[in-house]
Write a protein that holds these residues in place. Structure first.
Motif, mmCIF file in Angstrom:
data_model
loop_
_atom_site.group_PDB
_atom_site.id
_atom_site.type_symbol
_atom_site.label_atom_id
_atom_site.label_comp_id
_atom_site.label_asym_id
_atom_site.label_seq_id
_atom_site.Cartn_x
_atom_site.Cartn_y
_atom_site.Cartn_z
ATOM 1 N N LEU A 59 -6.696 -1.892 10.711
ATOM 2 C CA LEU A 59 -7.080 -3.150 11.162
ATOM 3 C C LEU A 59 -5.741 -4.107 10.948
ATOM 4 O O LEU A 59 -5.557 -5.010 11.440
ATOM 5 N N LEU A 98 -11.026 -1.845 -2.644
ATOM 6 C CA LEU A 98 -11.571 -1.818 -1.159
ATOM 7 C C LEU A 98 -11.905 -3.425 -0.614
ATOM 8 O O LEU A 98 -11.908 -4.078 0.392
ATOM 9 N N THR A 108 -15.763 6.122 0.772
ATOM 10 C CA THR A 108 -15.156 5.195 -0.009
ATOM 11 C C THR A 108 -13.662 5.710 -0.589
ATOM 12 O O THR A 108 -13.223 5.104 -1.579
ATOM 13 N N GLY A 109 -13.694 7.002 -0.320
ATOM 14 C CA GLY A 109 -12.466 7.723 -1.054
ATOM 15 C C GLY A 109 -12.643 8.037 -2.534
ATOM 16 O O GLY A 109 -13.746 7.886 -3.095
ATOM 17 N N THR A 134 -9.496 2.168 7.413
ATOM 18 C CA THR A 134 -9.918 1.414 8.684
ATOM 19 C C THR A 134 -9.295 0.155 8.213
ATOM 20 O O THR A 134 -8.823 -0.590 9.153
ATOM 21 N N ALA A 135 -9.019 -0.305 7.097
ATOM 22 C CA ALA A 135 -8.523 -1.907 6.609
ATOM 23 C C ALA A 135 -7.080 -1.685 6.813
ATOM 24 O O ALA A 135 -6.578 -2.589 7.295
ATOM 25 N N VAL A 136 -6.455 -0.544 6.453
ATOM 26 C CA VAL A 136 -5.251 -0.444 6.880
ATOM 27 C C VAL A 136 -4.728 -0.460 8.320
ATOM 28 O O VAL A 136 -3.943 -1.193 8.789
ATOM 29 N N LEU A 159 -8.618 6.042 -0.382
ATOM 30 C CA LEU A 159 -9.059 4.953 -0.087
ATOM 31 C C LEU A 159 -10.573 5.170 0.593
ATOM 32 O O LEU A 159 -11.271 4.129 0.912
ATOM 33 N N LYS A 194 -11.974 0.691 -7.960
ATOM 34 C CA LYS A 194 -12.135 1.372 -6.497
ATOM 35 C C LYS A 194 -12.757 0.239 -5.618
ATOM 36 O O LYS A 194 -12.299 0.010 -4.741
ATOM 37 N N LEU A 250 -13.283 3.568 4.545
ATOM 38 C CA LEU A 250 -12.949 2.074 4.599
ATOM 39 C C LEU A 250 -11.669 1.648 4.398
ATOM 40 O O LEU A 250 -11.239 0.617 5.106
ATOM 41 N N GLY A 251 -10.828 2.209 3.277
ATOM 42 C CA GLY A 251 -9.552 1.916 3.048
ATOM 43 C C GLY A 251 -8.651 2.011 4.111
ATOM 44 O O GLY A 251 -7.841 1.201 4.612
ATOM 45 N N ILE A 311 0.960 -1.305 0.033
ATOM 46 C CA ILE A 311 -0.071 -0.085 0.093
ATOM 47 C C ILE A 311 0.907 1.199 0.034
ATOM 48 O O ILE A 311 0.662 2.347 -0.797
ATOM 49 N N GLY A 364 -10.746 7.274 -4.886
ATOM 50 C CA GLY A 364 -10.217 6.728 -6.198
ATOM 51 C C GLY A 364 -8.793 6.840 -6.274
ATOM 52 O O GLY A 364 -8.455 8.108 -6.033
#
Lengths: 436, 161
Positions: free
Chosen positions: A338, B16, A300-301, A334-336, A328, B12, A331-332, A72, A303
């Motif tokens: 996590l 995700l 959701t960013g 948060t994933a990072v 991102l 995108k 959501l993106g 990432i 893009g």
């Protein structure tokens, strides 16, 4: 029978590939990034296989997590520096650093499989840490953006504090494991709280002095904070004495208040944190741009390639998380986060499973450093606490930081290998069950 | 412009999705090996006889670990207590697994030994005089290693694995 985590590994590499593919599409970039991306994927997959082969009992999730985070980071660095004057080659440099880091990890794994020998040389490590910190005061050190963090030896530039931290944690793990009984013994009770004897406190005090030195002379708030917090937490974990935490917190409160009134660079950070709008084009510019970018990302960013994160100064190092949040989205990001959380969880688990006190403390210290570093920089860029210049582990651009973090991952792997061997030797605890 | 937007939106969404698939895979893999750690005996009552063995533990071979009395006012030195896989309570009350009867220094429910993740932990149950591991007062659950001593009341046990 080796434990495997091939699926997370493949997913991590797929994230990286998809990121690059999107960027090539959006930015109409030419093929070089693909080639470097392929090198990157090849390097990390080879690293994964090598570690599975050499350390079959080690923790399987460390390397997929490292792959995902560096991937990432690499995608974001490429996106942020593509066609930017003066910064064009940073993604390629970062790919080279990741390659170097992988080498450092393998080196650590091969050389320190019997890492208990490290603790025999613990005072040497303490000396090395102090030496590395002092190196920046010598003519070899130089300033970048007002902080004297860098050292140039021949053609190599590096930040010694990144490596000093690791040496210091090795020292503390060895020292505290040996002296923990003495440090935990109560010598007097004040106001119902049991205070331990302060005689064995010397090394900790010395490191705290060094941390103060970092703050005063190098203007390195981030490292200074880490050098203060990690010995304190390791001390608490080794002894179970809340008195240390109380003592440390009081010292921290007093120290930071004094530092605020004495040093202008601390005041600048606090002012920019409390009210960035009083100087939106100067002191507050960086943090405001960061906040705008995070807000711009929404759920959701924007893009990949569609955000405006380039407007943040130093976005590829300290502020890379703002760029991730911007492109991102929540959501993106948060994933990072996590992924960071799982890394810390694995580190603590390695610490719990480790076979002896010094290994436990070493794994704990390294994991805590990783956790605090992540916490401090992400809290800083979201304006939850004053900003301290520190890198986001594995994600940010920076050679010293990448190599240092790969070494940490390597040490965690060898500790988990030792613990895994022991678990496997015991018939009572079946490590494999429920995990296939 | 529109035909450019659709694949970008798809990319995108896919990114995700992949990110969360990664997190899911990692978390699933990560907590997989926690499932094997025995549950806490939350419902354990001192007076009740220990149910033989819990599901899941029954399949495992028994431990050879035991507590051996080193020095005591009430037990003969060398007395052995086998530790089975469940939790073992120590105390003056007759419901305890190891009863330290008529020991004035021990509490009714004094300490508890339980196994988590392959390690045996000793935990003080809020006794008056405390539980000592290798001469140190045990704070919270303290893992035991082979050869450690556990002192409850006047009795010192040696833990042998």
């Amino acid at each position: 029978m080796a434990q495997r985590a091939t699926m997370p590994m493949i997913l991590a590499l797929a994230i990286c590939t998809l990121g690059f593919a999107t960027l090539i599409f959006v930015q109409e970039a030419t093929s070089p990034p693909l080639i470097y991306g392929a090198y990157y994927a090849g390097t990390l997959f080879a690293l994964y296989l090598a570690v599975r082969l050499w350390l079959p009992n080690s923790d399987v999730l460390i390397l997929p997590l490292v792959t995902m985070l560096t991937g990432i980071g690499l995608v974001m660095i490429f996106r942020l520096t593509y066609n930017v004057p003066d910064a064009e080659g940073l993604a390629i440099t970062q790919a080279v650093w990741i390659f170097g880091g992988s080498g450092a990890l393998l080196f650590t794994v091969l050389l320190f499989r019997n890492y208990h020998r490290l603790f025999d040389y613990k005072y040497l490590f303490a000396f090395a840490a102090i030496f590395l910190i002092c190196l920046t005061f010598t003519p070899l050190g130089y300033e970048v953006n007002g902080a004297r963090l860098w050292v140039q030896v021949g053609p190599i530039n590096f930040q010694p504090s990144e490596f000093a931290r690791i040496a210091l944690i090795i020292f503390f793990a060895g020292y505290l494991a040996e002296k923990r009984d003495l440090l935990a013994a109560t010598s007097r009770t004040i106001a119902g709280i049991q205070f331990p004897n302060l005689k064995y406190f010397g090394p900790v005090a010395l490191v705290w002095a060094a941390s103060l030195g970092l703050l005063v002379f190098e203007k390195d708030l981030g490292s200074s904070l880490l050098f203060f917090a990690i010995p304190l937490l390791m001390l608490y974990v080794a002894t179970g004495r809340i008195a240390y935490v109380i003592l440390g917190s009081i010292m921290f409160a007093v120290g930071s208040t004094v530092a605020y009134f004495l040093f202008s660079h601390v005041q600048v950070r606090v002012r920019a944190w409390l009210d960035p709008w009083q100087d939106p084009d100067g002191e507050g510019f960086q943090i405001l741009q960061s906040l705008f970018n995070i807000a711009d990302g929404g759920l959701t960013g924007t893009g990949l390639g569609a955000g405006f994160a380039q407007t943040i100064p130093e976005v590829q190092t300290d502020f890379i998380f703002s760029a991730i949040a911007s492109e991102l989205g929540l959501l993106g990001a948060t994933a990072v986060l996590l992924a960071f959380l799982v890394f810390v969880y694995r580190g603590i688990k390695i610490s719990l499973m480790a076979t002896d006190d010094s290994s436990k403390l070493l794994a704990y210290g390294l994991t805590t450093m990783f956790a605090i570093q992540t916490l401090v920089i992400i809290a800083g860029i979201t304006k939850a606490i004053p900003l301290t210049g520190i890198t986001l582990p594995f994600v940010s651009y920076g050679g010293s930081s990448i190599i240092g973090n790969f070494i940490i991952a390597g040490i965690l792997l060898v500790i988990s290998e030792k613990a895994g061997q022991k678990e496997r030797g015991e018939p009572t605890y079946d490590y494999e069950r429920g995990t296939a | 412009m529109l035909e450019l937007q659709v694949p970008l939106l798809a990319a995108k969404a896919l990114l995700l999705l992949l990110l969360f698939a990664f997190v899911y895979a990692v978390v699933r893999r990560g907590i997989g090996d926690l499932r094997d750690v025995p549950d806490d005996d939350g419902e354990f009552v001192a007076g009740a006889p220990q149910p033989s063995q819990k599901r899941g533990r029954a399949a495992r071979p028994r431990d050879a670990s035991e507590l051996i009395v080193e020095g005591s006012d009430i037990f003969a030195p060398g007395t052995q207590f086998a530790l089975e896989n469940g939790s073992v309570s120590i105390g003056r009350s007759s419901g305890s697994d190891i009863v330290v009867k008529s020991d004035d220094y021990a509490s009714g429910r004094h300490a508890q030994l339980s196994r988590h993740g392959g390690l045996l932990y000793v935990e003080d149950l809020g006794s008056t005089n405390g539980t000592f591991v290798n001469g140190q007062k045990a704070v919270g659950a303290t893992p035991l290693r082979d050869g450690d001593t556990v002192k409850v009341g006047s009795t010192t046990f040696r833990f042998v694995e």
